[in-house]
Design an enzyme around this catalytic site. Structure first.
Site, PDB file in Angstrom:
ATOM      1  N   SER A  58     120.976  20.021   3.033  1.00  0.00           N
ATOM      2  CA  SER A  58     120.909  20.055   4.494  1.00  0.00           C
ATOM      3  C   SER A  58     121.898  19.076   5.121  1.00  0.00           C
ATOM      4  O   SER A  58     122.432  18.196   4.454  1.00  0.00           O
ATOM      5  CB  SER A  58     119.502  19.686   4.959  1.00  0.00           C
ATOM      6  OG  SER A  58     118.557  20.530   4.369  1.00  0.00           O
TER       7      SER A  58
HETATM    8  N1  SAH Z   1     116.310  18.683   1.124  1.00  0.00           N
HETATM    9  C1  SAH Z   1     117.090  19.562   0.279  1.00  0.00           C
HETATM   10  C2  SAH Z   1     116.994  20.976   0.830  1.00  0.00           C
HETATM   11  C3  SAH Z   1     117.434  21.996  -0.131  1.00  0.00           C
HETATM   12  S1  SAH Z   1     117.351  23.668   0.482  1.00  0.00           S
HETATM   13  C4  SAH Z   1     118.524  19.066   0.265  1.00  0.00           C
HETATM   14  O1  SAH Z   1     119.004  18.709   1.333  1.00  0.00           O
HETATM   15  O2  SAH Z   1     119.176  19.072  -0.774  1.00  0.00           O
HETATM   16  C5  SAH Z   1     115.684  24.095   0.157  1.00  0.00           C
HETATM   17  C6  SAH Z   1     115.242  24.082  -1.277  1.00  0.00           C
HETATM   18  O3  SAH Z   1     113.896  24.569  -1.312  1.00  0.00           O
HETATM   19  C7  SAH Z   1     116.039  24.969  -2.224  1.00  0.00           C
HETATM   20  O4  SAH Z   1     116.555  24.217  -3.261  1.00  0.00           O
HETATM   21  C8  SAH Z   1     115.005  26.003  -2.715  1.00  0.00           C
HETATM   22  O5  SAH Z   1     115.208  26.390  -4.076  1.00  0.00           O
HETATM   23  C9  SAH Z   1     113.698  25.249  -2.539  1.00  0.00           C
HETATM   24  N2  SAH Z   1     112.493  26.076  -2.428  1.00  0.00           N
HETATM   25  C10 SAH Z   1     112.288  27.231  -1.756  1.00  0.00           C
HETATM   26  N3  SAH Z   1     111.010  27.659  -1.887  1.00  0.00           N
HETATM   27  C11 SAH Z   1     110.374  26.744  -2.680  1.00  0.00           C
HETATM   28  C12 SAH Z   1     109.039  26.629  -3.194  1.00  0.00           C
HETATM   29  N4  SAH Z   1     108.094  27.528  -2.928  1.00  0.00           N
HETATM   30  N5  SAH Z   1     108.754  25.561  -3.984  1.00  0.00           N
HETATM   31  C13 SAH Z   1     109.697  24.619  -4.275  1.00  0.00           C
HETATM   32  N6  SAH Z   1     110.976  24.681  -3.815  1.00  0.00           N
HETATM   33  C14 SAH Z   1     111.313  25.729  -3.028  1.00  0.00           C
END
Ligand code: SAH
Length: 229
Positions: A68
């Site tokens: 993000s």
């Molecule tokens: N805060 C992180 C955001 C990554 S994007 C950063 O800035 O790096 C969101 C992430 O949520 C992705 O990596 C995706 O694989 C994960 N995600 C989506 N659904 C999920 C779930 N049910 N359980 C765990 N992770 C999940």
């Protein structure tokens, strides 16, 4: 990760500029700004994007996921108003950058990531930085993680259609849940405080755009549903 000492100076200067930009955009909590100085974001992005690591933009992580924007992380951190003794649950570890920021600001962070490769990479980065108060697990976080509940705060960093109810049950009374709710184009970031055993207070604090949450309450359309059409 191929970082030369000279690069570290360049990054330090860029990091200062980013922190200045966050401050100018309304992030006034000094502990939050300080966290951005302690965690080098360039170590959390793919090498090809290293030069862009201190711009306020989301970047691809592979597996269709993104790290993000720093201003979104700052928004989450500021909304939590951490005092240092909290136990938190994060759903959607992704790069692990926010996980590391949280680790500098609270007692313990539990974090769940659906994509095993991302979870493993985030864990390696966080261990390399010397954090000992983080536990990362690969799996579906939409049901929370009962074992270490109740949490002082739960952060969902992927877009949901609705609040997965197990998450509310895993908050302590007085604890808060940050979760983006909406559709795939955009979501409203909700701050839901469990004010009593059975009572919640809900406010919208910003408009955001995240990749989809999978699982319970998530925005990700299941393959079976797609094939019906
Ligand atoms: N805060 C992180 C955001 C990554 S994007 C950063 O800035 O790096 C969101 C992430 O949520 C992705 O990596 C995706 O694989 C994960 N995600 C989506 N659904 C999920 C779930 N049910 N359980 C765990 N992770 C999940």
């Amino acid at each position: 990760m191929g970082i030369e000492p000279r690069d570290l100076n360049v990054h330090q200067e860029r990091r200062r500029q980013l922190i200045e930009q966050l401050r100018a955009s309304g992030i006034r909590d000094l502990t939050v700004l300080h966290a951005f100085d302690r965690v080098p974001r360039h170590l959390f992005v793919p090498e090809a994007f290293e030069a862009r690591a201190y711009l306020d933009e989301a970047l691809p992580l592979g597996h269709g996921q993104t790290i993000s924007r720093p201003s979104t992380h700052a928004l989450y951190l500021q909304a939590l108003r951490l005092e240092g003794d909290e136990r938190l649950l994060e759903i959607g570890t992704g790069s692990g950058f926010q996980t590391a920021l949280l680790a500098t600001l609270c007692r313990q962070v539990f974090s769940i990531e659906r994509v095993p490769e991302l979870a493993a990479r985030a864990r390696a980065r966080i261990e390399a930085l010397g954090f000992t108060n983080v536990v990362i697990r690969a799996g579906d976080g939409s049901h929370g993680w009962r074992r270490y509940s109740p949490y002082d705060g739960i952060l969902v960093t992927a877009g949901a259609k609705e609040v997965p109810s197990p998450l509310l049950r895993q908050l302590r009374v007085g604890g808060q849940l940050l979760i983006p709710i909406g559709d795939r184009q955009s979501q409203e970031l909700h701050r839901i405080v469990r004010s009593g055993e059975e009572t919640m207070e809900d406010e919208v604090i910003a408009r955001v755009r995240f990749v989809a949450l999978h699982g319970l309450g998530g925005l990700e359309v299941q393959d079976e549903q797609v094939s019906k059409w």
